[in-house]
Design a protein around this motif. Structure first.
Motif, mmCIF file in Angstrom:
data_model
loop_
_atom_site.group_PDB
_atom_site.id
_atom_site.type_symbol
_atom_site.label_atom_id
_atom_site.label_comp_id
_atom_site.label_asym_id
_atom_site.label_seq_id
_atom_site.Cartn_x
_atom_site.Cartn_y
_atom_site.Cartn_z
ATOM 1 N N GLN A 8 0.844 -1.184 0.000
ATOM 2 C CA GLN A 8 0.000 0.000 0.000
ATOM 3 C C GLN A 8 0.883 1.239 0.000
ATOM 4 N N THR A 9 0.926 1.915 -1.124
ATOM 5 C CA THR A 9 1.731 3.116 -1.257
ATOM 6 C C THR A 9 0.833 4.269 -1.668
ATOM 7 N N ALA A 10 1.363 5.465 -1.597
ATOM 8 C CA ALA A 10 0.597 6.641 -1.997
ATOM 9 C C ALA A 10 0.280 6.579 -3.488
ATOM 10 N N ALA A 11 -0.856 7.147 -3.849
ATOM 11 C CA ALA A 11 -1.226 7.219 -5.260
ATOM 12 C C ALA A 11 -0.217 8.094 -5.999
ATOM 13 N N PRO A 12 0.025 7.807 -7.262
ATOM 14 C CA PRO A 12 0.922 8.670 -8.035
ATOM 15 C C PRO A 12 0.417 10.116 -7.985
ATOM 16 N N GLU A 13 1.336 11.055 -7.904
ATOM 17 C CA GLU A 13 0.974 12.466 -7.764
ATOM 18 C C GLU A 13 0.025 12.899 -8.883
ATOM 19 N N LYS A 59 4.541 -0.638 -8.857
ATOM 20 C CA LYS A 59 5.145 -0.977 -10.151
ATOM 21 C C LYS A 59 4.974 0.157 -11.158
ATOM 22 N N GLY A 60 4.624 1.352 -10.682
ATOM 23 C CA GLY A 60 4.433 2.484 -11.574
ATOM 24 C C GLY A 60 3.003 2.724 -11.990
ATOM 25 N N GLY A 61 2.086 1.903 -11.537
ATOM 26 C CA GLY A 61 0.670 2.063 -11.849
ATOM 27 C C GLY A 61 -0.107 2.493 -10.614
ATOM 28 N N ALA A 62 -1.423 2.417 -10.727
ATOM 29 C CA ALA A 62 -2.291 2.802 -9.620
ATOM 30 C C ALA A 62 -3.375 1.751 -9.413
ATOM 31 N N GLU A 63 -3.879 1.702 -8.192
ATOM 32 C CA GLU A 63 -5.004 0.844 -7.852
ATOM 33 C C GLU A 63 -6.149 1.724 -7.371
ATOM 34 N N ILE A 64 -7.348 1.385 -7.808
ATOM 35 C CA ILE A 64 -8.555 2.108 -7.438
ATOM 36 C C ILE A 64 -9.358 1.172 -6.550
ATOM 37 N N LEU A 65 -9.556 1.546 -5.283
ATOM 38 C CA LEU A 65 -10.243 0.694 -4.320
ATOM 39 C C LEU A 65 -11.626 1.240 -4.024
ATOM 40 N N VAL A 66 -12.637 0.347 -4.061
ATOM 41 C CA VAL A 66 -14.012 0.746 -3.808
ATOM 42 C C VAL A 66 -14.633 -0.240 -2.819
ATOM 43 N N ASP A 67 -15.331 0.318 -1.821
ATOM 44 C CA ASP A 67 -16.121 -0.470 -0.872
ATOM 45 C C ASP A 67 -17.563 -0.450 -1.386
ATOM 46 N N LEU A 68 -17.988 -1.511 -2.036
ATOM 47 C CA LEU A 68 -19.287 -1.540 -2.692
ATOM 48 C C LEU A 68 -20.465 -1.693 -1.732
ATOM 49 N N ASP A 69 -20.267 -2.369 -0.604
ATOM 50 C CA ASP A 69 -21.400 -2.612 0.292
ATOM 51 C C ASP A 69 -21.348 -1.805 1.585
ATOM 52 N N GLY A 70 -20.396 -0.897 1.712
ATOM 53 C CA GLY A 70 -20.351 -0.003 2.862
ATOM 54 C C GLY A 70 -19.912 -0.636 4.166
ATOM 55 N N ASP A 71 -19.239 -1.793 4.105
ATOM 56 C CA ASP A 71 -18.811 -2.454 5.341
ATOM 57 C C ASP A 71 -17.396 -2.065 5.763
#
Length: 164
Positions: A72-77, A101-113
């Protein structure tokens, strides 16, 4: 969890990672623990298969959980993307992080848990999800992966993981 100087975690003899003392205690005749009691969950990670009598998961899944926490790293600027992870026609609230690795991950909590149910992977930072992992039954294990094979921004191929 116990801490050593410098902030390093100190796993005790009941650690799921199987320290020598924990392995020796697990092999006592008749399964006796010599009055030490039940094995506590001291590291918050899933138990690893084949190490004692704790509930088990496969080693590959345990490694996935551990590496997900480590990378878990900071999102690219300046990176910001928008996704409709659940396909309901509305953009979902997302958190962004670097993938290491030079890319980004988009994380979503779909059910609000409070737990991530969707991870979109933008490997080249073009604001298009190249592939995405889904936890369809919200049990903490990602059992579905979808790919954007033609690069048009739509996920068009699905693979289900083993055991799903």
């Amino acid at each position: 969890m116990k801490q050593k100087d410098g902030g390093h975690e100190d796993h005790d003899m009941w650690s799921e990672f199987g320290t020598a003392a924990g392995i020796a205690a697990a092999k006592l005749p008749g399964g006796s623990r010599a009055g030490l009691g039940e094995r506590p969950d001291i590291d918050g990670l899933p138990a690893v298969q084949g190490l004692g009598d704790a509930p088990t998961i496969g080693l590959d899944e345990a490694v996935r959980h551990a590496t997900a926490k480590v990378r878990q790293t900071a999102a690219p600027e300046g990176y910001h993307n928008r996704v409709d992870a659940d396909g309901d026609g509305h953009l979902d609230k997302a958190t962004y992080r670097g993938d290491g690795k030079g890319g980004a991950e988009i994380l979503v909590d779909l059910d609000g848990d409070g737990k991530t149910d969707f991870i979109g992977h933008d490997t080249d930072l073009d604001n298009r999800v190249d592939f995405a992992d889904y936890d369809k039954d919200h049990d903490g294990a990602f059992e579905k992966r979808m790919y954007d094979d033609d690069g048009n921004g739509y996920l068009d191929r699905t693979e289900w993981t083993h055991g799903s």
